[in-house]
Design a protein around this motif. Structure first.
Motif, short mmCIF file in Angstrom:
data_model
loop_
_atom_site.label_atom_id
_atom_site.label_comp_id
_atom_site.label_asym_id
_atom_site.label_seq_id
_atom_site.Cartn_x
_atom_site.Cartn_y
_atom_site.Cartn_z
N ILE A 32 -4.51 -3.35 11.23
CA ILE A 32 -5.81 -3.28 10.56
C ILE A 32 -5.54 -3.21 9.05
O ILE A 32 -5.34 -2.14 8.48
N THR A 33 -5.55 -4.36 8.39
CA THR A 33 -5.13 -4.44 6.99
C THR A 33 -6.27 -4.34 5.99
O THR A 33 -6.03 -4.22 4.79
N GLU A 34 -7.53 -4.41 6.46
CA GLU A 34 -8.65 -4.41 5.50
C GLU A 34 -8.65 -3.20 4.56
O GLU A 34 -8.85 -3.37 3.35
N PRO A 35 -8.47 -1.95 5.07
CA PRO A 35 -8.45 -0.82 4.14
C PRO A 35 -7.34 -0.95 3.10
O PRO A 35 -7.53 -0.59 1.94
N ALA A 36 -6.17 -1.46 3.50
CA ALA A 36 -5.06 -1.62 2.56
C ALA A 36 -5.35 -2.70 1.53
O ALA A 36 -5.11 -2.52 0.33
N ALA A 86 -4.36 5.32 0.03
CA ALA A 86 -3.22 4.43 0.29
C ALA A 86 -2.43 4.88 1.51
O ALA A 86 -1.93 4.05 2.27
N GLY A 87 -2.31 6.20 1.69
CA GLY A 87 -1.58 6.71 2.85
C GLY A 87 -2.27 6.36 4.16
O GLY A 87 -1.63 5.88 5.11
N SER A 88 -3.58 6.59 4.22
CA SER A 88 -4.31 6.27 5.46
C SER A 88 -4.36 4.76 5.68
O SER A 88 -4.29 4.30 6.83
N ALA A 134 0.83 -1.21 0.00
CA ALA A 134 0.00 0.00 0.00
C ALA A 134 0.87 1.26 0.00
O ALA A 134 0.55 2.25 -0.66
N PHE A 135 1.98 1.21 0.72
CA PHE A 135 2.91 2.34 0.76
C PHE A 135 3.52 2.57 -0.63
O PHE A 135 3.67 3.72 -1.08
N GLY A 136 3.87 1.48 -1.33
CA GLY A 136 4.40 1.60 -2.69
C GLY A 136 3.39 2.24 -3.63
O GLY A 136 3.75 3.04 -4.50
N VAL A 137 2.12 1.88 -3.47
CA VAL A 137 1.07 2.51 -4.28
C VAL A 137 0.98 3.99 -3.99
O VAL A 137 0.86 4.82 -4.89
N MET A 138 1.06 4.35 -2.72
CA MET A 138 1.00 5.76 -2.34
C MET A 138 2.13 6.56 -2.99
O MET A 138 1.92 7.68 -3.46
N LEU A 139 3.31 5.97 -3.04
CA LEU A 139 4.46 6.68 -3.64
C LEU A 139 4.33 6.83 -5.15
O LEU A 139 4.74 7.84 -5.72
N ALA A 168 6.94 -2.93 -0.97
CA ALA A 168 6.84 -1.54 -1.40
C ALA A 168 7.58 -1.33 -2.72
O ALA A 168 7.06 -0.69 -3.65
N VAL A 169 8.79 -1.87 -2.80
CA VAL A 169 9.59 -1.71 -4.02
C VAL A 169 8.92 -2.42 -5.20
O VAL A 169 8.82 -1.86 -6.30
#
Length: 640
Positions: A364-368, A353-355, A337-342, A438-439
């Protein structure tokens, strides 16, 4: 956000208060058991602000809320009577069987305890760290008081499980608690401690230690619930209020000590030993498999089958070496999710993606997963790869969990045992999971959603058509009436993964399929459950009525066309009996797939919610460069 407003929308969306048999919640989801799932409006709920997604798994209708699920759950209690005593006389119209039923039972029993279990686990982990670093001595009264607060839930776990099991099966909570109390009664514990030879009217009793156990009390309360109902049917109303509990206690306490207790303990230990043997054989391989698959198990709800094993290991051995590898999967999806945000340039997706990354860091992984990585596909796969690598590292390091709790930053102390052995491996493993995912999510990329221009009055499909300047588009009309369903929610990977092509799905309200455009029938399946048509401009569409309906061998279907027939838009192609197909146990959600998607720039879904025959359904962008013969595309594909 108004929680009461959202609660009212959810109650309405699940088919109303009268359609609800029971409701529990876990860390992120409302878990409904409904009388009739067909009365729930899944499509509308998924579009409701405050709801991440909706899933049907393990016999439950699950509404994924996120961190605010306790507030929404309480609000439902205020706006309805759903949270009153279980409506034991109500039963679902058609319940799950086999593994689905088992998962439903386990999740309903354990889900209400997860919040306090995580809190107690964190406190227990912090006390382990304080003891290891000699900040507190185990003989200090401060340590003793705090450890009692941390360990009470686990020691008296049979009592808590008695409550949730009784609620699930409609038994008396107070009778169930009394049975659990008997298992933990000091003189019963003393018989086990002293090794006293024990019998009950001459019947030998194998004394076991029942503190922190799971299976014995669950089995006991399930049987007790059925015994109570039987007694209440045959005992006169004037005395059943005290005679039924009397019979339940006299029968169930000895029966539990003689049969269910030893059986449950042996079974739980046997399952735990088998999994521990797998880790002993190859901790690297076992850790990689669990690290990669944990989030997949969560999606399908079958991870609940391992929760009792984790708890049992900690109760019996004081530690668990299986759960740590699952932690890698959590941090892997967080990294994805962090990789998507970037990478994303879409402001809305970047915010989401940030939240989601922040909440996933705390378990809590459901939103991600449901909001970011799974819909984009490649980031989810990146998370599976990162989870496998991190799980392998953690498994090889021999990391152990010493208390229960959902994996996340706050619960890392539960993995810190005597001397910190295995803990560095955990840190390395979750760091590798996060960074690799992330990468990979950034490098592999994904289809970045087009930024909506709210200042333009042009419809969304017109804006997107501008990307294909110089190419013509083609519209496909709806071949059915019903409720639009996202293709990703279709319970068949051949369709939900878009392996067959892009498109949409419809939950039919009537048993008719009509032609989506002027064209030619290229495939009329012998089992009548699906039909394929190519338009005069080359677009190829497959309409597949239901999931696995090929097994009906044409029963409940009537075909009105044959291969090679010319048809006009709106012409009746196929009829089917919706209710009979559902009664036979088959899902009727109908994918409408553009099977030659690769010949086009894009396939755009036009409507949401309800759709009628001949409403505009899909915008197929661009000309077909090399039209393929649909018969070649679908022949031998094994569509079901």
């Amino acid at each position: 956000m108004s929680y009461e407003k959202l609660a009212k929308e959810i109650v309405q969306g699940v088919g109303g208060e009268k359609n609800v048999v029971s409701l529990v919640h876990c860390a992120t989801r409302l878990r409904f058991t409904l009388k009739d799932n067909n009365k729930a409006d899944k499509a509308t709920l998924e579009k409701t602000a405050g709801i991440i997604t909706v899933k049907e798994s393990g016999g439950q209708f699950q509404v994924v809320i996120g961190n605010t699920v306790p507030e929404v759950y309480n609000a439902i209690g205020k706006v309805s009577g759903i949270l009153n005593e279980s409506k034991t006389e109500d039963q679902p119209k058609s319940g799950k069987k086999g593994i689905g039923s088992l998962i439903d039972v386990i999740s309903s029993i354990f889900a209400p305890l997860l919040g306090v279990m995580a809190g107690a686990g964190i406190l227990k982990g912090l006390l382990l760290i304080a003891s290891n670093f000699e900040w507190l001595q185990k003989t200090d009264s401060t340590y003793i008081i705090l450890y009692a607060a941390a360990d009470a839930l686990f020691y008296f776990l049979p009592a808590l499980l008695a409550v949730t099991t009784a609620r699930k099966f409609g038994g008396s909570i107070f009778t169930a608690l009394t049975i659990a109390g008997a298992l933990l009664y000091p003189t019963i514990v003393q018989l086990k401690t002293d090794g006293t030879e024990t019998d009950f009217f001459g019947i030998p009793v194998v004394m076991m230690s029942y503190s922190s156990t799971v299976i014995p009390i669950i089995l006991s309360v399930i049987v007790m619930s059925h015994l109570e109902k039987f007694c209440n049917r045959i005992i006169h109303e004037s005395v059943k209020n005290f005679v039924t509990p009397l019979i339940s206690l006299v029968v169930m306490v000895p029966l539990t000590l003689i049969v269910f207790g030893p059986f449950g303990v042996y079974v739980g230990n046997g399952i735990a030993d088998a999994l521990l043997a797998a880790f002993a054989f190859s901790p690297l391989l076992a850790g990689a498999i669990l690290g990669a698959s944990w989030q997949l198990l969560v999606i399908f709800g079958v991870h609940w089958g391992l929760v009792p094993v984790f708890i049992n290991n900690i109760a019996v051995y004081g530690k668990d070496g299986i759960k740590p590898a699952a932690t890698a999967s959590v941090f892997a999806q967080t990294g994805a999710a962090f990789g998507v945000m970037l990478r994303t340039k879409n402001k809305k997706l970047k915010t989401l993606a940030g939240s989601a990354t922040l909440s996933a860091l705390f378990g809590i992984t459901e939103p991600a997963v449901y909001g970011v990585t799974l819909p984009l596909k490649r980031p989810f796969i990146a998370g599976l790869i990162g989870g496998a690598v991190g799980g392998a590292i953690i498994g090889q390091a021999g990391t152990q969990a010493f208390a229960s709790g959902a994996p996340g930053l706050l619960t890392l102390p539960i993995f810190y045992g005597p001397g910190g052995q295995g803990f560095p491996g955990l840190i390395i493993g979750i760091s590798a999971s996060f960074l690799i995912s992330a990468v990979l999510a950034y490098v592999l990329g994904f289809k970045d959603p087009v930024e909506e221009d709210n200042s333009s009055a042009a419809p969304v499909n017109e804006v997107r058509l501008d990307r294909g300047a110089g190419r013509t588009g083609e519209k496909a009309l709806s071949p059915l009436s019903g409720t639009v369903v996202s293709l990703s929610d279709v319970p068949d990977p051949a369709f939900s993964s878009e392996a067959m092509g892009k498109g949409i799905a419809i939950e039919p309200s009537a048993g008719r399929v009509v032609a989506p455009f002027d064209g030619t029938i290229t495939v009329a399946f012998k089992k009548k459950h699906a039909i394929a048509i190519v338009s005069d401009h080359g677009a190829e569409i497959l309409v597949h009525v239901g999931i696995d309906t090929v097994k009906l061998n044409g029963e409940h279907f009537t075909s009105h066309v044959k291969e090679g027939d010319r048809v006009s838009a709106g012409q009746l192609l196929l009829e089917f009996d919706v209710e009979q197909i559902r009664a036979a146990g088959y899902a009727t959600v109908t994918p409408v797939i553009v099977t030659n998607t690769m010949d086009y720039i894009d396939v755009i879904e036009l409507p949401q919610g309800q759709v009628r025959e001949q409403d505009e359904l899909l915008q197929i962008v661009g000309e077909s460069s090399e039209p393929a013969v649909l018969a070649k595309t679908v022949s031998g594909a094994g569509l079901a």
